[in-house]
Scaffold this motif. Structure first.
Motif, PDB file in Angstrom:
ATOM      1  N   ALA A 460       0.848  -1.197   0.000  1.00  0.00           N
ATOM      2  CA  ALA A 460       0.000   0.000   0.000  1.00  0.00           C
ATOM      3  C   ALA A 460       0.883   1.247   0.000  1.00  0.00           C
ATOM      4  O   ALA A 460       1.498   1.570   1.022  1.00  0.00           O
ATOM      5  CB  ALA A 460      -0.915  -0.001   1.220  1.00  0.00           C
ATOM      6  N   PRO A 461       0.977   1.962  -1.107  1.00  0.00           N
ATOM      7  CA  PRO A 461       1.854   3.151  -1.183  1.00  0.00           C
ATOM      8  C   PRO A 461       1.574   4.184  -0.097  1.00  0.00           C
ATOM      9  O   PRO A 461       2.518   4.822   0.396  1.00  0.00           O
ATOM     10  CB  PRO A 461       1.552   3.705  -2.577  1.00  0.00           C
ATOM     11  CG  PRO A 461       1.091   2.519  -3.366  1.00  0.00           C
ATOM     12  CD  PRO A 461       0.338   1.664  -2.392  1.00  0.00           C
ATOM     13  N   GLN A 462       0.295   4.352   0.290  1.00  0.00           N
ATOM     14  CA  GLN A 462      -0.015   5.333   1.338  1.00  0.00           C
ATOM     15  C   GLN A 462       0.637   4.954   2.658  1.00  0.00           C
ATOM     16  O   GLN A 462       1.147   5.808   3.393  1.00  0.00           O
ATOM     17  CB  GLN A 462      -1.530   5.441   1.517  1.00  0.00           C
ATOM     18  CG  GLN A 462      -2.251   6.131   0.368  1.00  0.00           C
ATOM     19  CD  GLN A 462      -3.742   5.917   0.442  1.00  0.00           C
ATOM     20  OE1 GLN A 462      -4.229   4.800   0.296  1.00  0.00           O
ATOM     21  NE2 GLN A 462      -4.474   6.993   0.675  1.00  0.00           N
ATOM     22  N   LEU A 463       0.631   3.670   2.969  1.00  0.00           N
ATOM     23  CA  LEU A 463       1.263   3.215   4.207  1.00  0.00           C
ATOM     24  C   LEU A 463       2.771   3.330   4.119  1.00  0.00           C
ATOM     25  O   LEU A 463       3.435   3.716   5.088  1.00  0.00           O
ATOM     26  CB  LEU A 463       0.875   1.764   4.495  1.00  0.00           C
ATOM     27  CG  LEU A 463      -0.490   1.501   5.107  1.00  0.00           C
ATOM     28  CD1 LEU A 463      -0.677   0.006   5.330  1.00  0.00           C
ATOM     29  CD2 LEU A 463      -0.646   2.249   6.428  1.00  0.00           C
ATOM     30  N   LEU A 464       3.314   2.982   2.975  1.00  0.00           N
ATOM     31  CA  LEU A 464       4.762   3.048   2.812  1.00  0.00           C
ATOM     32  C   LEU A 464       5.261   4.476   3.016  1.00  0.00           C
ATOM     33  O   LEU A 464       6.304   4.705   3.646  1.00  0.00           O
ATOM     34  CB  LEU A 464       5.139   2.550   1.417  1.00  0.00           C
ATOM     35  CG  LEU A 464       6.613   2.195   1.182  1.00  0.00           C
ATOM     36  CD1 LEU A 464       7.090   1.150   2.167  1.00  0.00           C
ATOM     37  CD2 LEU A 464       6.804   1.718  -0.253  1.00  0.00           C
ATOM     38  N   ALA A 465       4.498   5.444   2.539  1.00  0.00           N
ATOM     39  CA  ALA A 465       4.876   6.848   2.738  1.00  0.00           C
ATOM     40  C   ALA A 465       4.867   7.211   4.214  1.00  0.00           C
ATOM     41  O   ALA A 465       5.724   7.993   4.679  1.00  0.00           O
ATOM     42  CB  ALA A 465       3.918   7.756   1.967  1.00  0.00           C
ATOM     43  N   ALA A 510      -9.777  -3.247   4.666  1.00  0.00           N
ATOM     44  CA  ALA A 510      -8.414  -2.694   4.683  1.00  0.00           C
ATOM     45  C   ALA A 510      -8.307  -1.499   3.744  1.00  0.00           C
ATOM     46  O   ALA A 510      -7.723  -0.461   4.090  1.00  0.00           O
ATOM     47  CB  ALA A 510      -7.412  -3.773   4.298  1.00  0.00           C
ATOM     48  N   SER A 511      -8.884  -1.628   2.543  1.00  0.00           N
ATOM     49  CA  SER A 511      -8.821  -0.536   1.577  1.00  0.00           C
ATOM     50  C   SER A 511      -9.566   0.695   2.079  1.00  0.00           C
ATOM     51  O   SER A 511      -9.077   1.824   1.945  1.00  0.00           O
ATOM     52  CB  SER A 511      -9.413  -1.009   0.245  1.00  0.00           C
ATOM     53  OG  SER A 511      -9.409   0.030  -0.705  1.00  0.00           O
ATOM     54  N   ALA A 512     -10.743   0.469   2.684  1.00  0.00           N
ATOM     55  CA  ALA A 512     -11.520   1.598   3.208  1.00  0.00           C
ATOM     56  C   ALA A 512     -10.799   2.274   4.359  1.00  0.00           C
ATOM     57  O   ALA A 512     -10.793   3.513   4.467  1.00  0.00           O
ATOM     58  CB  ALA A 512     -12.898   1.119   3.651  1.00  0.00           C
ATOM     59  N   PHE A 513     -10.177   1.487   5.224  1.00  0.00           N
ATOM     60  CA  PHE A 513      -9.471   2.069   6.372  1.00  0.00           C
ATOM     61  C   PHE A 513      -8.282   2.897   5.898  1.00  0.00           C
ATOM     62  O   PHE A 513      -8.121   4.065   6.294  1.00  0.00           O
ATOM     63  CB  PHE A 513      -9.012   0.967   7.321  1.00  0.00           C
ATOM     64  CG  PHE A 513      -8.301   1.484   8.544  1.00  0.00           C
ATOM     65  CD1 PHE A 513      -9.021   1.848   9.665  1.00  0.00           C
ATOM     66  CD2 PHE A 513      -6.921   1.630   8.574  1.00  0.00           C
ATOM     67  CE1 PHE A 513      -8.379   2.350  10.796  1.00  0.00           C
ATOM     68  CE2 PHE A 513      -6.270   2.130   9.689  1.00  0.00           C
ATOM     69  CZ  PHE A 513      -7.004   2.488  10.807  1.00  0.00           C
ATOM     70  N   ILE A 514      -7.449   2.319   5.069  1.00  0.00           N
ATOM     71  CA  ILE A 514      -6.242   3.020   4.631  1.00  0.00           C
ATOM     72  C   ILE A 514      -6.602   4.239   3.785  1.00  0.00           C
ATOM     73  O   ILE A 514      -6.037   5.332   3.939  1.00  0.00           O
ATOM     74  CB  ILE A 514      -5.322   2.063   3.857  1.00  0.00           C
ATOM     75  CG1 ILE A 514      -4.819   0.955   4.808  1.00  0.00           C
ATOM     76  CG2 ILE A 514      -4.141   2.809   3.241  1.00  0.00           C
ATOM     77  CD1 ILE A 514      -4.152  -0.201   4.090  1.00  0.00           C
TER      78      ILE A 514
END
Length: 544
Positions: A460-465, A510-514
């Motif tokens: 998940a790129p958003q988490l990686l950032a 997971a997608s909705a949360f992130i």
């Protein structure tokens, strides 16, 4: 519209199973290898949801503890009188292993089993968890005093609740509380003034006499307390201070008053004065703060678990209510904006439960990553889950409208209960500073934890950032990072929750949360998930 109550009032949520209706909890127990406890947890879930238990929990809070400082003859007795329902709830907590399970069962998975029981109990009656979890947390410290441990080990391991106010030698079980803070210092326990004077060697170890006060002494009817006091030679030291001395006489611990608290009303919290009160040494003289911090680590885990339980109960109550309450031609749960709000609460509940249960599972293991989780993530989870519980219980109350803002409904007590966990064992600022302290003292733990999260976040790129921003923050000088401690802790909490959702939640959840938690619009109000997701499906998955 068939089956709607003629007055359009939702029935009480009762006689349901807290465990079997919670798929997120059940999966967490299985991941923690605690399937051996599953049948017992099913029994407990039914017990907690039973109408008789709900009535006992209500009565324990409606009929508050009463201080009886003096006997009719004017003798100091310093007793607190409880409604019988308090003892019903205390007995239930004890029977269900909340006072000792992970320290009397050597299996690492006992921590996950314990966590599930506490999570359920806190949803129904949270006051009784205070002395019960403190009792559990004291067990490793009591082992530091060999003669005292020999006496107390079987009492601490007991599954019975013994409410009698009598000397330890006559009891079948015992409870242990804490006495740390004083009025002039609060969280700054280094400013404590209570003094301890050596009094020789006795049957329970090195004896001292304590003189001073405690501003919060929880809970005063415990059979003993772990107390911080200063010795003249070495400073702050930890002592076990019993209600009754070894010779069978009352210990001069004088209760000044019971606290009139916002919530947690079933549990008595007090102010006390020590007048040469008897105590015995626990751990090394002069290292009292570091000794008792070990106990605080365990109770901070309990705060994170209990607050996840509060959020789960808020979700359960709102789902039940909105399925039975109709407005504008359809059930509230089917109104699009309400569906969006409830789905957001469901995501929050799942993430809070995953965070708390994952943390609990690391208490039962000793690998480097487990140590890193305990050191760094305990204050993170305590900060975040407790903070979120305060807001979420308020949102849930609002779902009920005026029906939520009355004491005869389920939401008032839940709402008033939530803030205590944010304050007990260190308020939000203290937790965030402890996070910074943990990563500065143990940088290898911090990097190991971030490496672990990064491995998951590659999906998940958003988490990686977020992981990369956390790494960058660790390079800042302390004077720059400290004012950002809340921002850092929130980012770490949300990143960890996002990773756990990726690992253990459905793809949609997971997608909705992130997608929502790292959306710039998320935060000020609940009910902002992602319009691309089937929010009704998220709700169906939240309640089995």
């Amino acid at each position: 519209m068939t089956g709607i109550h003629p007055d359009n009032q939702a029935p009480e949520l009762k006689d349901y199973n807290l465990y079997t209706s919670d798929p997120v909890l059940r999966r967490a127990v299985a991941r923690g290898a605690a399937q051996w406890r599953d049948a017992e947890l099913v029994r407990q879930g039914e017990e907690y949801g039973a109408e008789a238990t709900l009535r006992a929990a209500e009565d324990a809070n409606r009929y508050a503890p009463e201080l009886q400082a003096l006997s009719p003859r004017g003798e100091r007795i310093d007793q607190v009188k409880f409604h019988p329902s308090w003892h019903t709830m205390m007995a239930m907590a004890r029977r269900n292993g909340i006072a000792n399970l992970p320290f009397v069962d050597a299996r690492p998975s006992a921590w996950s089993a314990y966590a599930a029981s506490l999570y359920m109990h806190s949803q129904i009656e949270s006051g009784s968890t205070c002395p019960t979890t403190m009792t559990k947390a004291c067990i490793p410290l009591m082992r530091l005093n060999a003669p005292l441990h020999a006496l107390t080990a079987p009492l601490l391991a007991s599954l019975e609740h013994d409410a009698r106010d009598i000397p330890l030698a006559q009891k079948s079980s015992m409870t242990v509380g804490m006495g740390m803070t004083e009025k002039q210092g609060g969280s700054d326990v280094r400013s404590n003034t209570t003094q301890a004077v050596p009094a020789g060697q006795g049957p329970w170890g090195e004896e001292f006499l304590l003189t001073g006060h405690k501003w919060f002494f929880s809970a005063p009817m415990c059979d003993g307390h772990l107390v911080l006091a200063k010795t003249r030679e070495r400073g702050s030291t930890c002592f076990f201070v019993p209600r009754w001395r070894p010779d069978g006489s009352r210990n001069p611990i004088h209760i000044q008053r019971l606290k009139d608290k916002v919530g947690n009303r079933s549990n008595s919290s007090s102010e006390v004065e020590f007048q040469d009160a008897f105590g015995v040494l626990i751990g090394e003289e002069g290292r009292g703060i570091s000794t008792i911090i070990e106990m605080a680590t365990f109770t901070r885990l309990d705060c994170a678990l209990a607050s996840a339980g509060f959020i789960r109960q808020a979700l359960a109550q709102t789902l039940h209510y909105t399925r039975h309450r109709h407005a504008f031609g359809k059930a509230l749960i089917d109104q699009p904006l309400m569906t969006e709000l409830l789905a957001d609460i469901a995501l929050e509940s799942e993430a809070a439960t995953l965070l708390a249960m994952e943390l609990a599972s690391h208490f039962g293991a000793t690998a480097p990553l487990d140590t890193a989780w305990r050191r760094v993530m305990t204050p993170v989870a305590k900060f975040w889950n407790c903070k979120r519980a305060v807001g979420l219980t308020g949102e849930a109350m609002e779902v009920f409208g005026g029906n939520g803002y009355v004491e005869t409904g389920p939401m008032g007590r839940l709402f008033r209960e939530a803030p205590v966990n944010s304050i007990w064992e260190g308020s939000g600022n203290v937790m965030c500073l402890d996070v910074l302290r943990a990563v500065s003292r143990n940088p290898d733990d911090a990097h190991l934890l971030l490496d672990h999260l990064q491995d998951i976040a590659t999906q998940a790129p958003q988490l990686l950032a977020q992981v990369q921003q956390l790494r960058a923050a660790l390079q800042l000088p302390p004077e720059t990072l400290e004012p950002q401690a809340r921002r850092f802790t929130q980012r770490l909490a949300l990143t960890a929750q996002g990773c756990l959702m990726l690992q253990h939640a459905s793809t949609a959840a997971a997608s909705a949360f992130i997608g929502s938690r790292f959306d710039p619009d998320w935060g000020p109000v609940m009910g902002i998930t992602s319009g691309s997701h089937d929010t009704a499906a998220l709700l169906r998955a939240a309640w089995a």
